[in-house]
Motif scaffolding. Structure first.
Motif, short mmCIF file in Angstrom:
data_model
loop_
_atom_site.label_atom_id
_atom_site.label_comp_id
_atom_site.label_asym_id
_atom_site.label_seq_id
_atom_site.Cartn_x
_atom_site.Cartn_y
_atom_site.Cartn_z
N GLY A 137 0.80 -1.22 0.00
CA GLY A 137 0.00 0.00 0.00
C GLY A 137 0.83 1.27 0.00
O GLY A 137 0.57 2.20 -0.79
N VAL A 138 1.83 1.34 0.87
CA VAL A 138 2.68 2.54 0.92
C VAL A 138 3.51 2.65 -0.35
O VAL A 138 3.69 3.74 -0.91
CB VAL A 138 3.58 2.52 2.18
N ALA A 139 3.97 1.51 -0.87
CA ALA A 139 4.75 1.53 -2.11
C ALA A 139 3.91 2.04 -3.28
O ALA A 139 4.38 2.82 -4.12
CB ALA A 139 5.29 0.14 -2.41
N GLU A 168 -0.64 3.30 14.76
CA GLU A 168 0.56 2.59 15.20
C GLU A 168 1.01 1.57 14.16
O GLU A 168 2.20 1.28 14.04
CB GLU A 168 0.27 1.88 16.53
N GLU A 169 0.05 1.05 13.38
CA GLU A 169 0.35 0.04 12.36
C GLU A 169 0.99 0.66 11.12
O GLU A 169 1.82 0.03 10.46
CB GLU A 169 -0.94 -0.68 11.95
N THR A 170 0.60 1.88 10.79
CA THR A 170 1.01 2.46 9.50
C THR A 170 2.07 3.54 9.61
O THR A 170 2.85 3.74 8.67
CB THR A 170 -0.23 3.06 8.79
N PHE A 171 2.12 4.24 10.73
CA PHE A 171 3.04 5.37 10.84
C PHE A 171 4.51 5.01 10.65
O PHE A 171 5.25 5.75 9.99
CB PHE A 171 2.84 6.09 12.18
N PRO A 172 5.00 3.89 11.22
CA PRO A 172 6.43 3.58 11.02
C PRO A 172 6.79 3.44 9.54
O PRO A 172 7.85 3.91 9.10
CB PRO A 172 6.60 2.26 11.77
N LYS A 173 5.91 2.84 8.77
CA LYS A 173 6.15 2.66 7.34
C LYS A 173 6.09 4.02 6.62
O LYS A 173 6.89 4.30 5.72
CB LYS A 173 5.11 1.71 6.76
N ARG A 178 6.72 6.91 7.95
CA ARG A 178 7.88 7.74 8.34
C ARG A 178 9.06 7.47 7.40
O ARG A 178 9.83 8.38 7.08
CB ARG A 178 8.28 7.42 9.79
N GLN A 179 9.17 6.24 6.93
CA GLN A 179 10.28 5.87 6.04
C GLN A 179 9.98 6.20 4.58
O GLN A 179 10.86 6.08 3.72
CB GLN A 179 10.54 4.37 6.16
N SER A 180 8.76 6.64 4.29
CA SER A 180 8.34 6.85 2.91
C SER A 180 8.79 8.20 2.38
O SER A 180 9.29 9.05 3.11
CB SER A 180 6.81 6.75 2.81
N SER A 181 8.56 8.39 1.09
CA SER A 181 8.91 9.65 0.44
C SER A 181 7.81 10.70 0.54
O SER A 181 7.98 11.83 0.05
CB SER A 181 9.22 9.40 -1.05
N ILE A 182 6.68 10.37 1.16
CA ILE A 182 5.57 11.31 1.31
C ILE A 182 5.97 12.40 2.30
O ILE A 182 6.52 12.11 3.37
CB ILE A 182 4.30 10.58 1.79
N ASP A 183 5.69 13.65 1.95
CA ASP A 183 6.17 14.78 2.76
C ASP A 183 5.33 15.05 4.00
O ASP A 183 5.86 15.41 5.06
CB ASP A 183 6.18 16.07 1.91
N ILE A 184 4.00 14.92 3.88
CA ILE A 184 3.07 15.38 4.91
C ILE A 184 2.09 14.27 5.26
O ILE A 184 1.59 13.58 4.36
CB ILE A 184 2.27 16.61 4.41
N ILE A 185 1.80 14.10 6.53
CA ILE A 185 0.80 13.11 6.97
C ILE A 185 -0.34 13.85 7.64
O ILE A 185 -0.14 14.63 8.57
CB ILE A 185 1.43 12.08 7.92
N SER A 186 -1.55 13.60 7.15
CA SER A 186 -2.76 14.25 7.68
C SER A 186 -3.51 13.24 8.53
O SER A 186 -3.84 12.15 8.07
CB SER A 186 -3.63 14.71 6.50
N LEU A 187 -3.80 13.62 9.77
CA LEU A 187 -4.36 12.65 10.72
C LEU A 187 -5.44 13.28 11.58
O LEU A 187 -5.53 14.48 11.73
CB LEU A 187 -3.24 12.11 11.60
#
Length: 342
Positions: free
Chosen positions: A193-195, A236-241, A243-252
């Motif tokens: 999914g993140v990929a 908690e399940e998705t944030f670590p992945k 954090r390592q991604s190329s996406i700049d901003i996370i909306s939560l």
């Protein structure tokens, strides 16, 4: 964006009554043809004016030009049958009648680019445009062609990347991919999914964001939230992945939810659009309530990376309520901003 704590909205704003039925998700249009096109763009400019009047720094179209945040994009693709729909379970929460993938999927042409050009020409403010994410797209369809959620997600990622590059060329500063499915299908998120999301955002000349929330304030979502217990730990399940991604901003989502605020530590270093406005209630937050949510977040995110936002879209709310909530967001951010300068 150089301003400290720049405000923005995570998603949709209510549509005016002359365009679609108020306080109703996915309401049919009241006009058609050229009249509809003109009315959508009038509504876009009105949503922009409301955002600016309430002090929103990073503006959007309020999703005025689309009926549904996913299917309006899919309507503009080849290979999808909207006439012979099938019922599927959306995000393991509720049943919906959805279009069917019957052939190879491809983009007919630009979907939102002309609308984005109207928004860009109407303001000097930074603009953000939302697209559905690949995983949420496949969760809003019945697949009768590919037979693999992952394979179809990669096809959608390629198509989204084409659209995103043209939006960036039209002057969009931030492209946001909406992925509420990331809060449900954790194994898929980690495995592909993140990929797939990164593929959709690949090579863009603007900033990229992913929006992950607990949904509009509709009954099916509210009932699902009641099953999640005293703490909502899905991030908690998705944030670590991520954090390592190329996406700049996370909306939560944050305000009035059961998300433990310390989970923000898992994405330390990313820019965060922190939801400080509850979209599942018509109660308008006070500026101090917004400020309190932001102060909690600031324990786990550096101030230069915090963007005060809404939890999700506000399409189902009365227009005066949504506008008042935007005003509260701006006023609350200003309280905290002043605390840094005093």
């Amino acid at each position: 964006m150089n301003k400290l704590l720049p405000t923005t909205s995570a998603g949709s704003l209510p549509k005016p009554s002359w365009l679609a039925q108020p306080e109703t998700l996915w309401s049919p249009w009241k006009l058609e043809g050229e009249e509809l096109t003109e009315a959508k763009r009038d509504a876009l400019r009105l949503a922009l004016a409301d955002q600016r009047a309430e002090g929103i720094d990073i503006v959007s179209d309020g999703e005025q030009t689309r009926q549904h945040f996913v299917t309006t994009f899919i309507e503009n693709l080849n290979g999808v049958d909207f006439e012979n729909r099938k019922v599927v379970r959306i995000r393991d929460r509720y049943d919906a009648s959805v279009p069917v993938v019957v052939d190879d999927v491809s983009r007919k042409g630009p979907v939102f680019v002309a609308d984005a050009e109207v928004l860009r020409a109407s303001t000097d403010a930074p603009i953000k445009w939302a697209l559905p994410g690949p995983m949420t797209m496949i969760d809003t369809l019945y697949d009768d062609r590919y037979g693999s959620r992952e394979e179809l997600a990669w096809v959608f990622a390629e198509i989204l990347n084409q659209e995103a590059k043209e939006l960036a060329a039209a002057g969009v500063n931030i492209i946001q991919f909406d992925e509420p499915a990331f809060n449900v299908f954790f194994d898929d998120v980690k495995n592909w999914g993140v990929a797939a999301l990164e593929r959709a955002a690949e090579g863009l000349s603007c900033e990229t964001a992913v929006h992950i929330c607990y949904g509009y304030g509709i009954e099916a979502n509210n009932n699902w939230k009641k099953t999640l217990g005293s703490e909502w730990r899905q991030y908690e399940e998705t944030f670590p992945k991520l954090r390592q991604s190329s996406i700049d901003i996370i909306s939560l989502e944050c305000h009035n939810s059961r998300v433990p605020v310390d989970l923000l530590e898992l994405v330390r270093g990313k820019k965060l659009m922190v939801g400080a406005i509850d979209v599942a209630s018509t109660d308008v937050e006070t500026p101090e309530e917004v400020a309190a949510t932001l102060r909690k977040a600031l324990q786990f995110v550096d101030a230069e990376n915090l963007w005060p936002s809404t939890n999700c879209g506000m399409a189902p709310l009365p227009r005066h309520v949504a506008r008042a909530k935007l005003g509260a967001l701006s006023a609350g951010a200003e309280i905290v901003r002043n605390e840094f300068s005093s």
